[in-house]
Design a protein around this motif. Structure first.
Motif, PDB file in Angstrom:
ATOM      1  N   GLY A 106       2.696   9.314 -20.230  1.00 15.72           N
ATOM      2  CA  GLY A 106       2.437  10.709 -20.556  1.00 15.72           C
ATOM      3  C   GLY A 106       1.187  11.270 -19.924  1.00 15.72           C
ATOM      4  O   GLY A 106       0.521  12.134 -20.519  1.00 15.72           O
ATOM      5  N   ASP A 107       0.859  10.798 -18.712  1.00  8.72           N
ATOM      6  CA  ASP A 107      -0.386  11.194 -18.054  1.00  8.72           C
ATOM      7  C   ASP A 107      -0.144  12.177 -16.898  1.00  8.72           C
ATOM      8  O   ASP A 107      -0.961  12.270 -15.989  1.00  8.72           O
ATOM      9  CB  ASP A 107      -1.107   9.946 -17.536  1.00  8.72           C
ATOM     10  N   LEU A 108       0.973  12.890 -16.938  1.00 12.38           N
ATOM     11  CA  LEU A 108       1.270  13.829 -15.853  1.00 12.38           C
ATOM     12  C   LEU A 108       1.053  15.285 -16.252  1.00 12.38           C
ATOM     13  O   LEU A 108       1.497  16.192 -15.550  1.00 12.38           O
ATOM     14  CB  LEU A 108       2.718  13.627 -15.379  1.00 12.38           C
ATOM     15  N   GLY A 109       0.378  15.501 -17.363  1.00 10.72           N
ATOM     16  CA  GLY A 109       0.026  16.854 -17.751  1.00 10.72           C
ATOM     17  C   GLY A 109       1.079  17.538 -18.599  1.00 10.72           C
ATOM     18  O   GLY A 109       2.043  16.923 -19.071  1.00 10.72           O
ATOM     19  N   ALA A 110       0.896  18.853 -18.762  1.00 16.53           N
ATOM     20  CA  ALA A 110       1.773  19.633 -19.640  1.00 16.53           C
ATOM     21  C   ALA A 110       3.167  19.809 -19.056  1.00 16.53           C
ATOM     22  O   ALA A 110       4.132  20.007 -19.789  1.00 16.53           O
ATOM     23  CB  ALA A 110       1.145  20.997 -19.906  1.00 16.53           C
ATOM     24  N   ALA A 124       4.829  18.083 -12.026  1.00 15.56           N
ATOM     25  CA  ALA A 124       3.776  17.239 -11.472  1.00 15.56           C
ATOM     26  C   ALA A 124       4.359  16.065 -10.705  1.00 15.56           C
ATOM     27  O   ALA A 124       3.867  15.700  -9.627  1.00 15.56           O
ATOM     28  CB  ALA A 124       2.869  16.735 -12.597  1.00 15.56           C
ATOM     29  N   LEU A 125       5.409  15.458 -11.242  1.00 18.61           N
ATOM     30  CA  LEU A 125       6.034  14.316 -10.581  1.00 18.61           C
ATOM     31  C   LEU A 125       6.641  14.729  -9.243  1.00 18.61           C
ATOM     32  O   LEU A 125       6.422  14.060  -8.222  1.00 18.61           O
ATOM     33  CB  LEU A 125       7.113  13.721 -11.478  1.00 18.61           C
ATOM     34  N   ILE A 126       7.381  15.822  -9.238  1.00 18.01           N
ATOM     35  CA  ILE A 126       7.999  16.305  -8.002  1.00 18.01           C
ATOM     36  C   ILE A 126       6.934  16.580  -6.949  1.00 18.01           C
ATOM     37  O   ILE A 126       7.048  16.173  -5.784  1.00 18.01           O
ATOM     38  CB  ILE A 126       8.830  17.573  -8.268  1.00 18.01           C
ATOM     39  N   ARG A 127       5.862  17.264  -7.368  1.00 16.74           N
ATOM     40  CA  ARG A 127       4.816  17.626  -6.408  1.00 16.74           C
ATOM     41  C   ARG A 127       4.091  16.402  -5.872  1.00 16.74           C
ATOM     42  O   ARG A 127       3.865  16.287  -4.663  1.00 16.74           O
ATOM     43  CB  ARG A 127       3.819  18.587  -7.058  1.00 16.74           C
ATOM     44  N   ALA A 135       0.832  -1.204   0.000  1.00 19.58           N
ATOM     45  CA  ALA A 135       0.000   0.000   0.000  1.00 19.58           C
ATOM     46  C   ALA A 135       0.868   1.256   0.000  1.00 19.58           C
ATOM     47  O   ALA A 135       0.538   2.250  -0.658  1.00 19.58           O
ATOM     48  CB  ALA A 135      -0.932  -0.009   1.209  1.00 19.58           C
ATOM     49  N   CYS A 136       1.977   1.208   0.726  1.00 16.37           N
ATOM     50  CA  CYS A 136       2.883   2.362   0.766  1.00 16.37           C
ATOM     51  C   CYS A 136       3.672   2.510  -0.532  1.00 16.37           C
ATOM     52  O   CYS A 136       3.995   3.636  -0.946  1.00 16.37           O
ATOM     53  CB  CYS A 136       3.846   2.228   1.944  1.00 16.37           C
ATOM     54  N   PHE A 137       3.979   1.406  -1.169  1.00 15.88           N
ATOM     55  CA  PHE A 137       4.798   1.429  -2.377  1.00 15.88           C
ATOM     56  C   PHE A 137       3.963   1.710  -3.634  1.00 15.88           C
ATOM     57  O   PHE A 137       4.485   2.231  -4.625  1.00 15.88           O
ATOM     58  CB  PHE A 137       5.514   0.089  -2.527  1.00 15.88           C
ATOM     59  N   ALA A 138       2.667   1.390  -3.571  1.00 18.94           N
ATOM     60  CA  ALA A 138       1.805   1.496  -4.748  1.00 18.94           C
ATOM     61  C   ALA A 138       1.773   2.891  -5.369  1.00 18.94           C
ATOM     62  O   ALA A 138       1.777   3.014  -6.606  1.00 18.94           O
ATOM     63  CB  ALA A 138       0.388   1.045  -4.394  1.00 18.94           C
ATOM     64  N   PRO A 139       1.718   3.988  -4.586  1.00 21.45           N
ATOM     65  CA  PRO A 139       1.686   5.315  -5.227  1.00 21.45           C
ATOM     66  C   PRO A 139       2.887   5.588  -6.121  1.00 21.45           C
ATOM     67  O   PRO A 139       2.738   6.231  -7.172  1.00 21.45           O
ATOM     68  CB  PRO A 139       1.670   6.277  -4.027  1.00 21.45           C
ATOM     69  N   LEU A 140       4.056   5.095  -5.743  1.00 25.58           N
ATOM     70  CA  LEU A 140       5.241   5.315  -6.567  1.00 25.58           C
ATOM     71  C   LEU A 140       5.120   4.556  -7.884  1.00 25.58           C
ATOM     72  O   LEU A 140       5.492   5.079  -8.948  1.00 25.58           O
ATOM     73  CB  LEU A 140       6.499   4.876  -5.811  1.00 25.58           C
ATOM     74  N   VAL A 141       4.603   3.349  -7.823  1.00 29.39           N
ATOM     75  CA  VAL A 141       4.382   2.573  -9.044  1.00 29.39           C
ATOM     76  C   VAL A 141       3.384   3.290  -9.947  1.00 29.39           C
ATOM     77  O   VAL A 141       3.574   3.398 -11.168  1.00 29.39           O
ATOM     78  CB  VAL A 141       3.884   1.156  -8.703  1.00 29.39           C
ATOM     79  N   TRP A 142       2.328   3.794  -9.334  1.00 26.12           N
ATOM     80  CA  TRP A 142       1.282   4.501 -10.090  1.00 26.12           C
ATOM     81  C   TRP A 142       1.835   5.758 -10.743  1.00 26.12           C
ATOM     82  O   TRP A 142       1.559   6.028 -11.924  1.00 26.12           O
ATOM     83  CB  TRP A 142       0.133   4.834  -9.140  1.00 26.12           C
ATOM     84  N   LEU A 143       2.633   6.518 -10.006  1.00 27.30           N
ATOM     85  CA  LEU A 143       3.227   7.730 -10.567  1.00 27.30           C
ATOM     86  C   LEU A 143       4.207   7.407 -11.689  1.00 27.30           C
ATOM     87  O   LEU A 143       4.273   8.122 -12.697  1.00 27.30           O
ATOM     88  CB  LEU A 143       3.935   8.526  -9.467  1.00 27.30           C
TER      89      LEU A 143
END
Length: 212
Positions: free
Chosen positions: A44-48, A53-56, A29-37
């Motif tokens: 190419g789903d992090l916007g313009a 976006a990645l840093i934030r 559960a803790c590791f999943a957000p990093l995989v998702w990001l």
């Protein structure tokens, strides 16, 4: 304790396999957000502005995990599940990793390891000053997170060091609030959650002292 009560207690205690499965679930559960990001970045789903976006987002997940770590003890008390407290270390270390990765991504990807520019940002941009302060304060918590360090320092000293988290998380919330240029609702939500958690801690400390 009578033999029947001992048997009941033994049945209620999770087996080693159950413990491992629970720890594995918390870790995933803790590791999943990093995989998702990472997946969003590759597709190419992090916007313009994917770097920003990645840093934030890495930093936001670090803040979220810090808040979850603060919420573990109240949840354990309210739910009468004291064994939940054992997950604080795992969650806290993941929070440290996310915050460290947030900083490393900013320095490496955004600044290209321009240490002079980093120093200027720390001095001139308040949100970076606060964020760097929070990270520096997180370091002793991560370093002293092992059982060996608890034995070396003593429980009382170790607990005093880890009270720094009650300074670190407000710094993280303030860092996020100052970072956001338009929609301040997300950091305000985290500030509200933090206020509730700090209020519960003050109430708990006051209640324990009054009961003495």
């Amino acid at each position: 304790m009578d033999a029947p009560l001992k048997r009941v207690a033994a049945k209620r205690r999770p087996s080693k396999l159950q413990n491992n499965l629970i720890y594995g679930a918390v870790w995933l559960a803790c590791f999943a957000p990093l995989v998702w990001l990472t997946w969003r970045g590759l597709t190419g789903d992090l916007g313009a502005n994917p770097i920003e976006a990645l840093i934030r987002q890495i930093g936001v997940w670090g803040l979220r995990l810090l808040l979850v770590g603060l919420a573990v003890t109240p949840a354990a008390r309210i739910l009468n599940k004291p064994r939940l407290v054992r997950f604080r270390r795992t969650i806290g270390l993941f929070a440290f990793c996310y915050v460290g990765l947030h900083l490393l991504t900013y320095i490496g990807v955004d600044l290209f390891f321009d240490w002079g520019q980093l120093w200027k940002d720390i001095l001139k941009r308040p949100f970076i000053t606060l964020g760097m302060g929070a990270f520096v304060l997180l370091i002793p918590l991560a370093v002293t997170s092992t059982n060996g360090m608890i034995r070396r320092l003593g429980r009382a000293t170790w607990e005093r060091i880890h009270w720094l988290v009650y300074l670190i998380v407000p710094l993280g919330v303030a860092h996020y609030y100052l970072l956001v240029k338009a929609d301040h609702r997300p950091p305000l939500v985290y500030a509200a959650i933090l206020t509730v958690l700090l209020g519960w801690r003050l109430w708990d400390v006051w209640g324990r002292r009054a009961a003495r």
